[in-house]
Design a protein around this motif. Structure first.
Motif, PDB file in Angstrom:
ATOM      1  N   LEU A  70       0.829  -1.203   0.000  1.00 38.74           N
ATOM      2  CA  LEU A  70       0.000   0.000   0.000  1.00 38.74           C
ATOM      3  C   LEU A  70       0.865   1.255   0.000  1.00 38.74           C
ATOM      4  O   LEU A  70       0.501   2.272  -0.609  1.00 38.74           O
ATOM      5  N   GLU A  71       2.015   1.194   0.679  1.00 40.86           N
ATOM      6  CA  GLU A  71       2.899   2.353   0.693  1.00 40.86           C
ATOM      7  C   GLU A  71       3.462   2.643  -0.693  1.00 40.86           C
ATOM      8  O   GLU A  71       3.472   3.798  -1.147  1.00 40.86           O
ATOM      9  N   ALA A  72       3.922   1.594  -1.391  1.00 40.66           N
ATOM     10  CA  ALA A  72       4.454   1.790  -2.741  1.00 40.66           C
ATOM     11  C   ALA A  72       3.366   2.282  -3.687  1.00 40.66           C
ATOM     12  O   ALA A  72       3.606   3.146  -4.537  1.00 40.66           O
ATOM     13  N   LEU A  73       2.150   1.740  -3.531  1.00 40.61           N
ATOM     14  CA  LEU A  73       1.035   2.190  -4.364  1.00 40.61           C
ATOM     15  C   LEU A  73       0.667   3.637  -4.061  1.00 40.61           C
ATOM     16  O   LEU A  73       0.325   4.408  -4.966  1.00 40.61           O
ATOM     17  N   ALA A  74       0.731   4.019  -2.778  1.00 42.28           N
ATOM     18  CA  ALA A  74       0.422   5.392  -2.401  1.00 42.28           C
ATOM     19  C   ALA A  74       1.455   6.364  -2.956  1.00 42.28           C
ATOM     20  O   ALA A  74       1.114   7.482  -3.386  1.00 42.28           O
ATOM     21  N   HIS A  75       2.731   5.963  -2.958  1.00 40.75           N
ATOM     22  CA  HIS A  75       3.758   6.798  -3.573  1.00 40.75           C
ATOM     23  C   HIS A  75       3.450   7.002  -5.050  1.00 40.75           C
ATOM     24  O   HIS A  75       3.568   8.118  -5.585  1.00 40.75           O
ATOM     25  N   PHE A  76       3.069   5.906  -5.725  1.00 39.97           N
ATOM     26  CA  PHE A  76       2.754   6.025  -7.146  1.00 39.97           C
ATOM     27  C   PHE A  76       1.526   6.892  -7.366  1.00 39.97           C
ATOM     28  O   PHE A  76       1.515   7.753  -8.253  1.00 39.97           O
ATOM     29  N   GLU A  77       0.496   6.680  -6.557  1.00 40.61           N
ATOM     30  CA  GLU A  77      -0.733   7.438  -6.729  1.00 40.61           C
ATOM     31  C   GLU A  77      -0.469   8.937  -6.556  1.00 40.61           C
ATOM     32  O   GLU A  77      -1.051   9.769  -7.263  1.00 40.61           O
ATOM     33  N   ARG A  78       0.409   9.287  -5.623  1.00 42.61           N
ATOM     34  CA  ARG A  78       0.758  10.698  -5.419  1.00 42.61           C
ATOM     35  C   ARG A  78       1.463  11.265  -6.653  1.00 42.61           C
ATOM     36  O   ARG A  78       1.149  12.375  -7.103  1.00 42.61           O
ATOM     37  N   SER A  79       2.407  10.501  -7.214  1.00 46.51           N
ATOM     38  CA  SER A  79       3.098  10.957  -8.420  1.00 46.51           C
ATOM     39  C   SER A  79       2.147  11.027  -9.602  1.00 46.51           C
ATOM     40  O   SER A  79       2.236  11.945 -10.437  1.00 46.51           O
ATOM     41  N   ALA A  80       1.235  10.052  -9.692  1.00 52.02           N
ATOM     42  CA  ALA A  80       0.271  10.039 -10.792  1.00 52.02           C
ATOM     43  C   ALA A  80      -0.643  11.261 -10.716  1.00 52.02           C
ATOM     44  O   ALA A  80      -0.931  11.893 -11.736  1.00 52.02           O
TER      45      ALA A  80
ATOM     46  N   ALA B 286       0.910  14.238 -11.988  1.00 52.71           N
ATOM     47  CA  ALA B 286       1.026  14.210 -13.448  1.00 52.71           C
ATOM     48  C   ALA B 286      -0.334  14.280 -14.136  1.00 52.71           C
ATOM     49  O   ALA B 286      -0.419  14.138 -15.360  1.00 52.71           O
ATOM     50  N   GLY B 287      -1.402  14.479 -13.347  1.00 55.65           N
ATOM     51  CA  GLY B 287      -2.729  14.590 -13.924  1.00 55.65           C
ATOM     52  C   GLY B 287      -3.366  13.262 -14.268  1.00 55.65           C
ATOM     53  O   GLY B 287      -4.302  13.206 -15.078  1.00 55.65           O
ATOM     54  N   ILE B 288      -2.887  12.177 -13.649  1.00 55.98           N
ATOM     55  CA  ILE B 288      -3.421  10.833 -13.926  1.00 55.98           C
ATOM     56  C   ILE B 288      -4.296  10.404 -12.755  1.00 55.98           C
ATOM     57  O   ILE B 288      -3.873  10.445 -11.593  1.00 55.98           O
ATOM     58  N   THR B 289      -5.513   9.971 -13.051  1.00 54.16           N
ATOM     59  CA  THR B 289      -6.438   9.515 -12.025  1.00 54.16           C
ATOM     60  C   THR B 289      -6.530   7.995 -12.057  1.00 54.16           C
ATOM     61  O   THR B 289      -6.838   7.405 -13.100  1.00 54.16           O
ATOM     62  N   THR B 290      -6.239   7.359 -10.922  1.00 50.60           N
ATOM     63  CA  THR B 290      -6.287   5.893 -10.864  1.00 50.60           C
ATOM     64  C   THR B 290      -7.643   5.368 -10.406  1.00 50.60           C
ATOM     65  O   THR B 290      -8.050   4.277 -10.800  1.00 50.60           O
ATOM     66  N   GLY B 291      -8.311   6.104  -9.541  1.00 49.49           N
ATOM     67  CA  GLY B 291      -9.585   5.640  -9.022  1.00 49.49           C
ATOM     68  C   GLY B 291      -9.477   4.502  -8.027  1.00 49.49           C
ATOM     69  O   GLY B 291     -10.451   3.789  -7.777  1.00 49.49           O
ATOM     70  N   TRP B 292      -8.298   4.324  -7.417  1.00 56.45           N
ATOM     71  CA  TRP B 292      -8.099   3.190  -6.516  1.00 56.45           C
ATOM     72  C   TRP B 292      -8.708   3.405  -5.132  1.00 56.45           C
ATOM     73  O   TRP B 292      -9.080   2.455  -4.468  1.00 56.45           O
TER      74      TRP B 292
END
Length: 296
Positions: free
Chosen positions: A108-118, A121-127
């Motif tokens: 979850l931490e690695a995913l949260a880091h990615f979600e913050r970077s996304a 960058a204007g990318i919405t994951t919807g997770w």
């Protein structure tokens, strides 16, 4: 500030050694890692340098190439390049599994880091990770039965209790559709990722990222005796194949008086180069560091 942003994904196809110099531990030549998490990274200078090398001669006129990547070293003080790359950070790490051959692990931490970077960058994951809860120390969140071995998830020599979570079925297909390479030969892997995604406790994922990398032993032979030269035995660490990395790409308007590129055109120019694979890190002549690319 930057006027345009995007994301670059790099899927490791052959072991990748992005070295950090001579190590003080058991590995002579370790890989680059984040200071706080210990996760492997490829530093931004390597990412941008490889993109620059691939783009050299493909972007015309040359003034536009220099505007994007910056002038040659002798004139580096003239102006800054319009393209900025972030470190290539870890998103998915392959770990040997008793069932299913290997699992793509994350936390979850690695995913949260990615979600913050996304998001930057204007990318919405919807997770909606904030509503996911926490992974217990002995649990592994999965989707399906591919990784089940006797009712448990066994990664290397460690066993985890499986917990089927709906969020895994959200994250897996999103990564398969948005992060894995679009190449035809990746059809199998895009289908396999949602079934073999495994979200681990933060500490367990960190430990695998620290201790489950590839360590290769090298020697130098004396050409006359065909025996190992004195003090010519060393080890090097590499990221294993099937690791997934991501690097934010950001652009500003051209700072060069000889080019009028705007930020959006800078990113479009990079994406239109048609780069599907590049070589990152060292040991190029032995086939290491081949990565397949995906631009968002």
């Amino acid at each position: 500030m930057f006027q345009a942003k995007s994301m670059l994904y790099a899927y490791v196809e052959t072991p990748l050694h992005s070295g950090s110099g001579k190590g003080l531990g058991s590995v002579d030549l370790p890989i680059q890692r984040e200071r706080t998490t210990g996760y492997p990274i490829v530093q931004t200078s390597s990412v941008k340098g490889c993109l620059r090398a691939e783009a050299n001669g493909k972007i015309t006129p040359n003034n536009d190439f220099l505007a994007i990547f910056g002038p040659e070293a002798a004139n580096a003080s003239d102006y800054a390049g319009a393209l900025s790359c972030g470190d290539a950070r870890l998103l998915l790490f392959p770990v040997r599994s008793l069932a299913g051959v290997f699992a793509w692990t994350t936390s979850l931490e690695a995913l949260a880091h990615f979600e913050r970077s996304a998001a930057a960058a204007g990318i919405t994951t919807g997770w909606n990770l904030a509503q996911a809860g926490t992974v217990d120390a002995d649990q592994a969140w999965i989707n399906g039965d591919v990784l089940l071995a006797g009712g448990a998830i066994v990664l290397e020599e460690f066993s985890f209790s499986p917990d089927r979570k709906a969020i895994v079925n959200t994250i897996g297909p999103w990564l398969a559709s948005n992060a894995l390479p679009q190449l035809a030969e990746y059809t199998y892997w895009r289908d396999a990722l949602p079934k073999k995604l495994c979200i681990l406790p933060d500490n367990a994922f960190r430990d695998f990222a620290l201790y489950a990398t590839e360590v290769q032993t090298h020697i130098k032979l004396n050409p006359d005796t065909k025996t190992v030269d004195d003090k010519a035995l060393w080890t090097s660490e590499s990221l294993p194949a099937d690791t997934l990395l991501y690097s934010p790409l950001m652009a500003s308007n051209s700072r060069s008086a000889a080019s009028q590129l705007n930020a959006a055109t800078v990113l479009t120019t990079i994406k239109n180069l048609g780069l599907t694979r590049i070589q990152l890190g060292g040991d190029e002549t032995t086939g290491q560091g081949i990565v397949a690319l995906r631009f968002s």
